[in-house]
Design a protein around this motif. Structure first.
Motif, mmCIF file in Angstrom:
data_model
loop_
_atom_site.group_PDB
_atom_site.id
_atom_site.type_symbol
_atom_site.label_atom_id
_atom_site.label_comp_id
_atom_site.label_asym_id
_atom_site.label_seq_id
_atom_site.Cartn_x
_atom_site.Cartn_y
_atom_site.Cartn_z
ATOM 1 N N TRP A 51 0.808 -1.218 0.000
ATOM 2 C CA TRP A 51 0.000 0.000 0.000
ATOM 3 C C TRP A 51 0.846 1.274 0.000
ATOM 4 O O TRP A 51 0.456 2.285 -0.592
ATOM 5 C CB TRP A 51 -0.965 -0.016 1.189
ATOM 6 C CG TRP A 51 -2.133 -0.924 0.938
ATOM 7 C CD1 TRP A 51 -2.292 -2.205 1.385
ATOM 8 C CD2 TRP A 51 -3.276 -0.643 0.142
ATOM 9 N NE1 TRP A 51 -3.467 -2.736 0.921
ATOM 10 C CE2 TRP A 51 -4.099 -1.787 0.151
ATOM 11 C CE3 TRP A 51 -3.699 0.469 -0.584
ATOM 12 C CZ2 TRP A 51 -5.311 -1.857 -0.528
ATOM 13 C CZ3 TRP A 51 -4.913 0.411 -1.264
ATOM 14 C CH2 TRP A 51 -5.701 -0.742 -1.232
ATOM 15 N N VAL A 55 1.005 0.883 -4.339
ATOM 16 C CA VAL A 55 -0.181 1.707 -4.602
ATOM 17 C C VAL A 55 0.169 3.189 -4.468
ATOM 18 O O VAL A 55 -0.468 4.047 -5.075
ATOM 19 C CB VAL A 55 -1.333 1.320 -3.645
ATOM 20 C CG1 VAL A 55 -2.563 2.189 -3.877
ATOM 21 C CG2 VAL A 55 -1.696 -0.156 -3.829
ATOM 22 N N PRO A 123 -3.685 7.483 -6.559
ATOM 23 C CA PRO A 123 -3.541 7.374 -5.103
ATOM 24 C C PRO A 123 -3.837 8.661 -4.344
ATOM 25 O O PRO A 123 -4.029 8.617 -3.121
ATOM 26 C CB PRO A 123 -2.075 6.958 -4.928
ATOM 27 C CG PRO A 123 -1.398 7.424 -6.165
ATOM 28 C CD PRO A 123 -2.411 7.294 -7.257
ATOM 29 N N TYR A 130 -9.499 4.131 -1.433
ATOM 30 C CA TYR A 130 -8.534 3.122 -0.992
ATOM 31 C C TYR A 130 -8.604 2.911 0.521
ATOM 32 O O TYR A 130 -8.488 1.785 1.017
ATOM 33 C CB TYR A 130 -7.120 3.533 -1.394
ATOM 34 C CG TYR A 130 -6.753 3.219 -2.825
ATOM 35 C CD1 TYR A 130 -7.223 2.070 -3.454
ATOM 36 C CD2 TYR A 130 -5.908 4.059 -3.546
ATOM 37 C CE1 TYR A 130 -6.877 1.775 -4.760
ATOM 38 C CE2 TYR A 130 -5.547 3.770 -4.858
ATOM 39 C CZ TYR A 130 -6.038 2.626 -5.461
ATOM 40 O OH TYR A 130 -5.685 2.329 -6.753
ATOM 41 N N ARG A 197 2.418 -3.676 -9.226
ATOM 42 C CA ARG A 197 1.408 -3.991 -8.217
ATOM 43 C C ARG A 197 0.501 -5.135 -8.635
ATOM 44 O O ARG A 197 -0.011 -5.871 -7.781
ATOM 45 C CB ARG A 197 0.574 -2.756 -7.871
ATOM 46 C CG ARG A 197 -0.161 -2.114 -9.022
ATOM 47 C CD ARG A 197 -1.016 -0.943 -8.569
ATOM 48 N NE ARG A 197 -2.248 -1.389 -7.935
ATOM 49 C CZ ARG A 197 -3.243 -0.567 -7.627
ATOM 50 N NH1 ARG A 197 -3.131 0.736 -7.859
ATOM 51 N NH2 ARG A 197 -4.343 -1.030 -7.066
#
Length: 475
Positions: A51, A55, A123, A130, A197
């Motif tokens: 993450w 991400v 992001p 998210y 990812r």
């Protein structure tokens, strides 16, 4: 004479039937530890890395979601423990723990995969989408994982009653847990690629298939014998008034030995979760290597644990002192973190990992018997079997290790200038990675070990008397 009953042998001990579980049952039971370690390896090693660095979600948003998840994680454990301890008419047919393990494991497998399968969004603009994804998937995963694992752990002191059974089953559990650790830590880096990812998502869904197969192997070892089912029903009949949730929590919190066991395992968990999550950062940013490099470090740890398992088990049988065994294990598992602060290349990191594995082997031989001893004492004092409540409270406090790890990572990365968007980090940022890998968890656990040494008083003579009284009371 011996008679068979649902994979157990019944041996006569002072005119009382004492169930002695077969080795095959112990192996099947240990498959629970195996699959949980696979889960823990994937989640622990890759959650923050995925993450934050794949991400590219802001570390404080990741940490906020992670802390909320950890709070939920802590709160649902004692509640599930309490609910599964409540008398139920289905115990007679299906057992008390077995159905919960069956209900929880498969959804846990699927929700773990969902954590690493979010949609592709910007992001920054999609940050809070998210955030919601992390919360929903991690909290769902934790609910089902707890339903399965808590009842697995609570079944251990109920199913294995003597020191000999507990040590033997504990050794088998540790061996299978190490194999699970090996698979959970070593195989994923072979399937992922840094800065890709999608490779993480592919990896977790490959594991879904294998985890479902592993799940089938744990079923026989978690079936409860007729002996246990009858005992459950006898307790249900004798328990005229249903104990409330808060009363069960108060009973648990009155036992200092159990509480100090919780403390030392909580601090050891900080070592575990911090080291697990840090290894990928070490490989990617300190060594500036590919994902496969982390395999050698993790393999060193597993090798150290495996080669030490037999000697530590022999040593444990020789000294016949669960308290001393745990103290030795915690000390070695903690002090062997120190080399991680100074190792500058892969060779010395692997050596450090082997040493840590040897210390970890000693700790894991000692931890299950000590936990069982503490629960035995509490069972005798309360005159009730509340293993689910005890494991719920244990897990409640143990889960705060996740909060501690998340906060340590966020604060250290902030103070040392770690930047996930840069392929190469500053020397200060690399030093920060070493801090949350080794030094901070080491200092915290050494403080806890001193407290444990001074407070925990279940010496061998005392535990022997407790077991004898439990037999006399047919508990």
């Amino acid at each position: 004479m011996h008679k068979k009953d649902n994979n157990i042998d019944i041996a006569n001990d002072r005119n009382e039937n004492i169930p002695t579980e077969r080795i095959s049952t112990m192996f099947s039971f240990g498959m629970g530890d195996f699959i949980y370690e696979v889960f823990n390896g994937i989640f622990g090693a890759f959650f923050f890395l995925y993450w934050e660095t794949e991400v590219k979600l802001d570390i404080w948003i990741v940490t906020l979601a992670y802390v909320i998840f950890a709070i939920w994680n802590s709160a649902n454990d004692p509640l599930i423990g309490y609910l599964t301890d409540r008398p139920n008419r289905f115990w007679k047919k299906y057992g008390k723990r077995f159905p919960m393990v069956m209900i929880g494991t498969v959804p846990a497998i699927l929700t773990l995969a969902a954590i690493f399968s979010p949609p592709f969004l910007d992001p920054v603009q999609g940050a809070w989408i998210y955030f919601a994804w992390i919360l929903i998937t991690t909290c769902s995963y934790e609910l089902f994982f707890t339903l399965s694992s808590l009842n697995h752990y609570a079944l251990y002191p109920e199913k294995f009653k003597t020191d000999r059974q507990r040590r033997r089953a504990g050794g088998i559990r540790m061996a299978l847990a190490l194999v699970g650790t090996a698979i959970g830590f070593i195989v994923p880096p072979l399937l992922i690629e840094y800065e890709n990812r999608a490779s993480y998502t592919n990896m977790v869904w490959i594991f879904v298939i294998f985890n479902l197969i592993f799940f089938l192997s744990l079923i026989p070892g978690h079936r409860e014998s007729n002996y246990l089912k009858k005992r459950y029903m006898k307790e249900k009949e004798e328990q005229k008034e249903q104990i409330s949730f808060w009363d069960s929590i108060r009973i648990v919190l009155r036992h200092k030995n159990f509480l100090v066991v919780i403390l030392i395992f909580f601090l050891d968990s900080i070592i575990g979760v911090s080291l697990t999550a840090s290894v990928q950062y070490v490989a990617k940013y300190v060594l500036e290597a590919e994902a496969e490099t982390s395999i050698y470090i993790l393999a060193g740890f597993i090798l150290g644990a495996l080669i030490s398992l037999g000697p530590w088990l022999f040593f444990s049988e020789k000294i016949n002192d669960n308290r001393r065994m745990l103290i030795i294990g915690v000390f070695l598992n903690t002090i062997f973190l120190l080399p991680f602060m100074f190792a500058n290349d892969l060779f010395w990191l692997v050596i450090a990992a082997v040493l840590l594995g040897i210390g970890g082997g000693a700790l894991r031989i000692g931890r299950n018997p000590v936990m069982a001893d503490a629960i035995d004492e509490a069972t005798l004092n309360s005159k009730r079997h509340l293993e689910g409540a005890f494991m719920g409270v244990y897990t409640f406090f143990n889960r705060f290790a996740l909060i501690a790890q998340g906060i340590i990572f966020a604060v250290v990365h902030e103070l040392t200038g770690f930047n996930a968007n840069l392929p190469n980090q500053t020397e200060l940022a690399k030093f920060g990675i070493r801090l949350h890998t080794a030094l901070i968890p080491m200092i915290l656990t050494l403080i806890g070990l001193i407290i444990f040494f001074r407070v925990y008083d279940l010496f061998p003579e005392k535990t022997a008397k407790i077991k004898q009284k439990l037999k006399e009371l047919k508990l």
